[in-house]
Design an enzyme around this catalytic site. Structure first.
Site, PDB file in Angstrom:
ATOM      1  N   ALA A   1       0.800  -1.231   0.000  1.00  0.00           N
ATOM      2  CA  ALA A   1       0.000   0.000   0.000  1.00  0.00           C
ATOM      3  C   ALA A   1       0.829   1.275   0.000  1.00  0.00           C
ATOM      4  O   ALA A   1       0.274   2.368   0.049  1.00  0.00           O
ATOM      5  CB  ALA A   1      -0.920   0.006   1.223  1.00  0.00           C
ATOM      6  N   SER A   2       2.135   1.163  -0.078  1.00  0.00           N
ATOM      7  CA  SER A   2       2.971   2.355   0.061  1.00  0.00           C
ATOM      8  C   SER A   2       2.941   3.264  -1.162  1.00  0.00           C
ATOM      9  O   SER A   2       3.186   4.466  -1.048  1.00  0.00           O
ATOM     10  CB  SER A   2       4.425   1.949   0.360  1.00  0.00           C
ATOM     11  OG  SER A   2       4.975   1.210  -0.715  1.00  0.00           O
ATOM     12  N   ARG A   3       2.631   2.708  -2.335  1.00  0.00           N
ATOM     13  CA  ARG A   3       2.705   3.517  -3.560  1.00  0.00           C
ATOM     14  C   ARG A   3       1.922   2.851  -4.689  1.00  0.00           C
ATOM     15  O   ARG A   3       1.405   1.748  -4.549  1.00  0.00           O
ATOM     16  CB  ARG A   3       4.172   3.678  -3.985  1.00  0.00           C
ATOM     17  CG  ARG A   3       4.871   2.356  -4.246  1.00  0.00           C
ATOM     18  CD  ARG A   3       6.336   2.522  -4.566  1.00  0.00           C
ATOM     19  NE  ARG A   3       6.963   1.229  -4.832  1.00  0.00           N
ATOM     20  CZ  ARG A   3       8.225   1.087  -5.238  1.00  0.00           C
ATOM     21  NH1 ARG A   3       8.982   2.149  -5.409  1.00  0.00           N
ATOM     22  NH2 ARG A   3       8.713  -0.127  -5.460  1.00  0.00           N
TER      23      ARG A   3
ATOM     24  N   TYR B   1       8.404 -13.567 -12.606  1.00  0.00           N
ATOM     25  CA  TYR B   1       7.230 -12.729 -12.354  1.00  0.00           C
ATOM     26  C   TYR B   1       5.971 -13.331 -12.980  1.00  0.00           C
ATOM     27  O   TYR B   1       4.917 -13.409 -12.333  1.00  0.00           O
ATOM     28  CB  TYR B   1       7.479 -11.329 -12.915  1.00  0.00           C
ATOM     29  CG  TYR B   1       6.411 -10.315 -12.585  1.00  0.00           C
ATOM     30  CD1 TYR B   1       6.304  -9.787 -11.299  1.00  0.00           C
ATOM     31  CD2 TYR B   1       5.511  -9.873 -13.553  1.00  0.00           C
ATOM     32  CE1 TYR B   1       5.329  -8.844 -10.995  1.00  0.00           C
ATOM     33  CE2 TYR B   1       4.533  -8.936 -13.254  1.00  0.00           C
ATOM     34  CZ  TYR B   1       4.454  -8.425 -11.978  1.00  0.00           C
ATOM     35  OH  TYR B   1       3.481  -7.491 -11.672  1.00  0.00           O
ATOM     36  N   ALA B   2       6.087 -13.787 -14.239  1.00  0.00           N
ATOM     37  CA  ALA B   2       4.936 -14.382 -14.918  1.00  0.00           C
ATOM     38  C   ALA B   2       4.473 -15.646 -14.203  1.00  0.00           C
ATOM     39  O   ALA B   2       3.273 -15.881 -14.042  1.00  0.00           O
ATOM     40  CB  ALA B   2       5.286 -14.695 -16.377  1.00  0.00           C
ATOM     41  N   ALA B   3       5.427 -16.462 -13.750  1.00  0.00           N
ATOM     42  CA  ALA B   3       5.066 -17.688 -13.029  1.00  0.00           C
ATOM     43  C   ALA B   3       4.358 -17.352 -11.725  1.00  0.00           C
ATOM     44  O   ALA B   3       3.372 -18.002 -11.349  1.00  0.00           O
ATOM     45  CB  ALA B   3       6.316 -18.519 -12.760  1.00  0.00           C
TER      46      ALA B   3
ATOM     47  N   LYS C   1       2.583 -14.673 -11.000  1.00  0.00           N
ATOM     48  CA  LYS C   1       1.253 -14.111 -11.236  1.00  0.00           C
ATOM     49  C   LYS C   1       0.292 -15.145 -11.817  1.00  0.00           C
ATOM     50  O   LYS C   1      -0.913 -15.108 -11.530  1.00  0.00           O
ATOM     51  CB  LYS C   1       1.354 -12.887 -12.147  1.00  0.00           C
ATOM     52  CG  LYS C   1       2.104 -11.722 -11.513  1.00  0.00           C
ATOM     53  CD  LYS C   1       1.456 -11.271 -10.200  1.00  0.00           C
ATOM     54  CE  LYS C   1       2.078 -10.000  -9.650  1.00  0.00           C
ATOM     55  NZ  LYS C   1       1.409  -9.507  -8.424  1.00  0.00           N
TER      56      LYS C   1
END
Length: 264
Positions: free
Chosen positions: A31-33, A172-174, A176
């Site tokens: 939630a920081s950005r 990253y794809a794996a 997600k």
């Protein structure tokens, strides 16, 4: 009157007052950005009390302060989302301090991009640990209290590359794609107790993660997006609000792709 009846009555009254999430508690990770901050502020603006979670509490404080301008009770927390025991303790703490959790948004995520042949084991493990295990940690910790309450919303932020894959982003794809599978499985397990579980798969959004894309690559990317532009964090926040509110009551196990047509 059951807990579910109370929740529905409160939701109905809040909706008529123009604040569909009034009286509800939302926990937002990352939630920081960027997307996480936009989601937290949007939920607060529509009445929710928001627990803003980042890796370090000081990173989430500005978001909590912004949320407090809309809704009382916003507070910042810090945790390594990949730490199972720490997440379990945090969810219990937030539930105790806020009197429960109604909405969970799993947005925390990192990238460590590299071609597959050059990617280190540490880069693979850390991305999977934060993006996929981190999501599982929060879903697992929140599942029991949500099911006991007989209602709730879980929204997992996936990615369009979890649907399409992307060169240089095997980790990253794996992670997600795993989030999408986790979402479907959790929906089948939890929906019978009134808890919906959905995913949002953003395309390329104007955030810190995309700010460093070289101009030539950005131009090439724009050419592959039918709408001809990157999305905004508010586009994702609006979808999260839709799924979190009364409008999302009969939607579960779905992945909403918001990518300007990139995946067509």
């Amino acid at each position: 009157m059951t807990d579910s009846d109370n929740t529905q009555a409160a939701s109905s009254a809040a909706s008529s007052a123009g604040l569909p999430l009034a009286g509800q508690v939302a926990l937002v990770t990352g939630a920081s950005r960027g997307i996480g901050r936009a989601i937290a502020e949007t939920l607060a603006a529509h009445g929710a009390k928001v627990a803003c979670v980042a890796t370090r509490v000081e990173n989430a404080q500005a978001t909590a302060d912004a949320c407090a301008n809309h809704s009382e009770g916003a507070k910042a927390y810090g945790v390594d989302v990949a730490d199972h025991a720490a997440v379990a303790a945090l969810v219990k703490e937030i539930g105790s301090e806020f009197g429960g959790i109604d909405i969970l948004v799993n947005n925390a995520g990192i990238t460590r991009d590299q071609l597959l042949m050059r990617m280190s084991e540490d880069d693979f493990d850390r991305v999977i640990g934060v993006n996929l295990k981190g999501t599982w940690n929060f879903v697992k910790a929140a599942a029991r209290p949500l099911m006991k309450a007989g209602s709730g919303r879980i929204i997992n932020i996936a990615s369009v590359v979890g649907v399409t894959g992307n060169a240089g982003q095997a980790n990253y794809a794996a992670s997600k794609a795993g989030v999408i599978g986790l979402t479907k499985s959790a929906a089948k397990e939890l929906s019978g107790r009134g808890v919906t579980v959905n995913a949002i798969a953003p395309g390329f959004i104007e955030t810190d993660m995309t700010a460093d894309i070289p101009e030539n690559e950005r131009a090439k990317l724009m050419g592959s997006i039918p709408l001809g532009r990157l999305g905004a964090s508010d586009d994702i926040a609006a979808a999260a609000l839709f799924l979190a509110g009364p409008t999302g009551a009969y939607i579960t196990g779905q992945t909403l792709v918001i990518d300007g047509g990139l995946s067509l």
